[in-house]
Write a protein that holds these residues in place. Structure first.
Motif, PDB file in Angstrom:
ATOM      1  N   GLY A 150     -21.399  59.583  75.763  1.00  0.00           N
ATOM      2  CA  GLY A 150     -20.120  60.278  75.639  1.00  0.00           C
ATOM      3  C   GLY A 150     -20.179  61.243  74.471  1.00  0.00           C
ATOM      4  O   GLY A 150     -21.104  62.049  74.353  1.00  0.00           O
ATOM      5  N   ASP A 151     -19.184  61.165  73.577  1.00  0.00           N
ATOM      6  CA  ASP A 151     -19.167  62.024  72.396  1.00  0.00           C
ATOM      7  C   ASP A 151     -20.026  61.476  71.268  1.00  0.00           C
ATOM      8  O   ASP A 151     -20.289  62.173  70.281  1.00  0.00           O
ATOM      9  CB  ASP A 151     -17.734  62.186  71.886  1.00  0.00           C
ATOM     10  N   ALA A 152     -20.448  60.227  71.363  1.00  0.00           N
ATOM     11  CA  ALA A 152     -21.185  59.575  70.284  1.00  0.00           C
ATOM     12  C   ALA A 152     -22.676  59.900  70.349  1.00  0.00           C
ATOM     13  O   ALA A 152     -23.251  60.057  71.425  1.00  0.00           O
ATOM     14  CB  ALA A 152     -20.975  58.067  70.344  1.00  0.00           C
ATOM     15  N   ILE A 153     -23.276  59.988  69.165  1.00  0.00           N
ATOM     16  CA  ILE A 153     -24.728  60.144  69.056  1.00  0.00           C
ATOM     17  C   ILE A 153     -25.255  59.044  68.145  1.00  0.00           C
ATOM     18  O   ILE A 153     -24.806  58.896  67.002  1.00  0.00           O
ATOM     19  CB  ILE A 153     -25.124  61.523  68.500  1.00  0.00           C
ATOM     20  N   VAL A 154     -26.195  58.271  68.658  1.00  0.00           N
ATOM     21  CA  VAL A 154     -26.815  57.180  67.911  1.00  0.00           C
ATOM     22  C   VAL A 154     -28.262  57.563  67.630  1.00  0.00           C
ATOM     23  O   VAL A 154     -29.015  57.920  68.539  1.00  0.00           O
ATOM     24  CB  VAL A 154     -26.762  55.862  68.722  1.00  0.00           C
ATOM     25  N   ARG A 155     -28.645  57.500  66.364  1.00  0.00           N
ATOM     26  CA  ARG A 155     -30.022  57.809  65.969  1.00  0.00           C
ATOM     27  C   ARG A 155     -30.837  56.522  65.912  1.00  0.00           C
ATOM     28  O   ARG A 155     -30.437  55.551  65.267  1.00  0.00           O
ATOM     29  CB  ARG A 155     -30.038  58.486  64.603  1.00  0.00           C
ATOM     30  N   LEU A 156     -31.970  56.531  66.595  1.00  0.00           N
ATOM     31  CA  LEU A 156     -32.864  55.375  66.605  1.00  0.00           C
ATOM     32  C   LEU A 156     -33.901  55.556  65.505  1.00  0.00           C
ATOM     33  O   LEU A 156     -34.740  56.462  65.563  1.00  0.00           O
ATOM     34  CB  LEU A 156     -33.534  55.247  67.976  1.00  0.00           C
ATOM     35  N   ASP A 157     -33.841  54.703  64.506  1.00  0.00           N
ATOM     36  CA  ASP A 157     -34.655  54.900  63.309  1.00  0.00           C
ATOM     37  C   ASP A 157     -36.037  54.265  63.420  1.00  0.00           C
ATOM     38  O   ASP A 157     -37.049  54.901  63.153  1.00  0.00           O
ATOM     39  CB  ASP A 157     -33.914  54.315  62.103  1.00  0.00           C
ATOM     40  N   SER A 158     -36.099  52.997  63.800  1.00  0.00           N
ATOM     41  CA  SER A 158     -37.360  52.255  63.742  1.00  0.00           C
ATOM     42  C   SER A 158     -37.251  50.983  64.566  1.00  0.00           C
ATOM     43  O   SER A 158     -36.149  50.501  64.854  1.00  0.00           O
ATOM     44  CB  SER A 158     -37.690  51.896  62.286  1.00  0.00           C
ATOM     45  N   LEU A 159     -38.385  50.423  64.925  1.00  0.00           N
ATOM     46  CA  LEU A 159     -38.413  49.137  65.598  1.00  0.00           C
ATOM     47  C   LEU A 159     -38.078  48.037  64.599  1.00  0.00           C
ATOM     48  O   LEU A 159     -38.440  48.125  63.414  1.00  0.00           O
ATOM     49  CB  LEU A 159     -39.782  48.881  66.213  1.00  0.00           C
ATOM     50  N   ARG A 160     -37.386  46.999  65.069  1.00  0.00           N
ATOM     51  CA  ARG A 160     -36.930  45.923  64.191  1.00  0.00           C
ATOM     52  C   ARG A 160     -37.968  44.799  64.094  1.00  0.00           C
ATOM     53  O   ARG A 160     -38.378  44.231  65.095  1.00  0.00           O
ATOM     54  CB  ARG A 160     -35.613  45.338  64.724  1.00  0.00           C
ATOM     55  N   GLY A 161     -38.370  44.498  62.868  1.00  0.00           N
ATOM     56  CA  GLY A 161     -39.182  43.320  62.633  1.00  0.00           C
ATOM     57  C   GLY A 161     -38.322  42.080  62.789  1.00  0.00           C
ATOM     58  O   GLY A 161     -37.176  42.039  62.330  1.00  0.00           O
ATOM     59  N   ARG A 162     -38.849  41.056  63.462  1.00  0.00           N
ATOM     60  CA  ARG A 162     -38.052  39.881  63.778  1.00  0.00           C
ATOM     61  C   ARG A 162     -38.317  38.749  62.795  1.00  0.00           C
ATOM     62  O   ARG A 162     -39.344  38.711  62.115  1.00  0.00           O
ATOM     63  CB  ARG A 162     -38.345  39.411  65.203  1.00  0.00           C
ATOM     64  N   CYS A 163     -37.352  37.817  62.725  1.00  0.00           N
ATOM     65  CA  CYS A 163     -37.419  36.735  61.760  1.00  0.00           C
ATOM     66  C   CYS A 163     -37.204  35.384  62.435  1.00  0.00           C
ATOM     67  O   CYS A 163     -37.096  35.279  63.656  1.00  0.00           O
ATOM     68  CB  CYS A 163     -36.390  36.944  60.652  1.00  0.00           C
ATOM     69  N   HIS A 164     -37.089  34.354  61.607  1.00  0.00           N
ATOM     70  CA  HIS A 164     -36.977  32.974  62.074  1.00  0.00           C
ATOM     71  C   HIS A 164     -35.750  32.733  62.954  1.00  0.00           C
ATOM     72  O   HIS A 164     -35.740  31.802  63.759  1.00  0.00           O
ATOM     73  CB  HIS A 164     -36.934  32.052  60.852  1.00  0.00           C
ATOM     74  N   MET A 165     -34.724  33.567  62.837  1.00  0.00           N
ATOM     75  CA  MET A 165     -33.512  33.350  63.637  1.00  0.00           C
ATOM     76  C   MET A 165     -33.788  33.394  65.130  1.00  0.00           C
ATOM     77  O   MET A 165     -33.074  32.780  65.913  1.00  0.00           O
ATOM     78  CB  MET A 165     -32.439  34.379  63.257  1.00  0.00           C
ATOM     79  N   THR A 166     -34.836  34.101  65.542  1.00  0.00           N
ATOM     80  CA  THR A 166     -35.162  34.180  66.961  1.00  0.00           C
ATOM     81  C   THR A 166     -35.657  32.840  67.505  1.00  0.00           C
ATOM     82  O   THR A 166     -35.689  32.646  68.725  1.00  0.00           O
ATOM     83  CB  THR A 166     -36.256  35.236  67.211  1.00  0.00           C
ATOM     84  N   THR A 167     -36.039  31.930  66.637  1.00  0.00           N
ATOM     85  CA  THR A 167     -36.596  30.647  67.086  1.00  0.00           C
ATOM     86  C   THR A 167     -35.521  29.630  67.436  1.00  0.00           C
ATOM     87  O   THR A 167     -35.833  28.552  67.946  1.00  0.00           O
ATOM     88  CB  THR A 167     -37.515  30.039  66.012  1.00  0.00           C
ATOM     89  N   VAL A 168     -34.258  29.944  67.165  1.00  0.00           N
ATOM     90  CA  VAL A 168     -33.164  28.992  67.370  1.00  0.00           C
ATOM     91  C   VAL A 168     -32.525  29.218  68.728  1.00  0.00           C
ATOM     92  O   VAL A 168     -32.050  30.322  69.032  1.00  0.00           O
ATOM     93  CB  VAL A 168     -32.104  29.129  66.259  1.00  0.00           C
ATOM     94  N   ASP A 169     -32.499  28.172  69.560  1.00  0.00           N
ATOM     95  CA  ASP A 169     -31.830  28.262  70.854  1.00  0.00           C
ATOM     96  C   ASP A 169     -30.334  28.430  70.613  1.00  0.00           C
ATOM     97  O   ASP A 169     -29.717  27.621  69.913  1.00  0.00           O
ATOM     98  CB  ASP A 169     -32.086  26.992  71.663  1.00  0.00           C
TER      99      ASP A 169
END
Length: 234
Positions: A150-169
């Motif tokens: 739409g009217d919004a523009i989002v700039r993609l800066d970099s890929l995200r490094g992941r952390c321990h939070m991804t290990t939690v169901d």
């Protein structure tokens, strides 16, 4: 399939589970109401990286824009008791709206192709915006590009490094360290994209999305082929 907004999420209480929304007016501080309350302890901010049981609590916004925890107003004794049970008896809650409340940038953008390759619940990645219609791991070529919604523009800066939070169901709160090892092995420990807002605007589920890569608008129907999803280090 054309690129489109497939999901929108906000996390009114930092590090707690969040809530999906159908529309959002994004600005320089991302999605309104995102991470405006945080958990503290004597040593500083506490997060689910260590107090993983915080992910079992859900932050939402009520109609007045006030954060709630499992339905309780965040300033209530009931909400505080839940947080103390998850993060320690010396934990407390505080309102905070400085831009440094975001770990990196105000938005995290995920793509359905990368989530499918990940093969687990998208909630483990904690995105704000999910882009649908993306082929495979095309997002890996997107840093530096823009999303026009739409009217919004989002700039993609970099890929995200992941952390321990991804290990939690997100449902059982069981911790599986193998999840993070798998992200490291197959994705170089990077999934989703750090992003900020170049031009504010309202975005909605289902809105068409155009990818502008190196100043050139891509054909939404062939974006996966145009940027490729090469044999990245798995």
């Amino acid at each position: 399939m054309a690129l489109h907004v497939a999901g929108l999420w906000r996390y009114p209480v930092k590090t707690l589970a969040g809530e999906p929304v159908s529309t959002a007016h994004i600005g320089t501080d991302g999605i309104p109401g995102d991470r405006i309350v945080r958990v503290r302890g004597p040593e500083g901010v506490r997060t689910s990286r260590r107090q993983y049981r915080l992910l079992g609590l859900r932050g939402t916004l009520d109609r007045d824009g006030s954060p709630r925890i499992n339905g309780h107003l965040w300033t209530s004794p009931e909400a505080l008791a839940l947080v103390k049970a998850a993060a320690g008896a010396d934990a407390w809650l505080e309102a905070y709206e400085g831009l440094d409340r975001f770990d990196i940038l105000p938005l995290l953008v995920a793509t359905d192709g990368a989530v499918a390759a990940f093969g687990r619940d998208i909630r483990r990645l904690r995105p704000n915006i999910v882009i649908g219609g993306v082929e495979g791991l095309a997002e890996r070529a997107w840093p530096g590009a823009e999303l026009h919604i739409g009217d919004a523009i989002v700039r993609l800066d970099s890929l995200r490094g992941r952390c321990h939070m991804t290990t939690v169901d997100p449902d059982t709160l069981q911790v599986d360290p193998g999840v993070l090892r798998d992200i490291v092995r197959r994705f170089g420990n990077q999934l989703a994209l750090n992003a900020d807002v170049v031009r504010p605007g309202t975005i909605r589920i289902g809105d068409p999305v155009s990818l502008v890569l190196e100043g050139r608008r891509q054909d939404e129907r062939t974006v996966g082929a145009s940027v490729g999803h090469s044999d990245e280090r798995p």
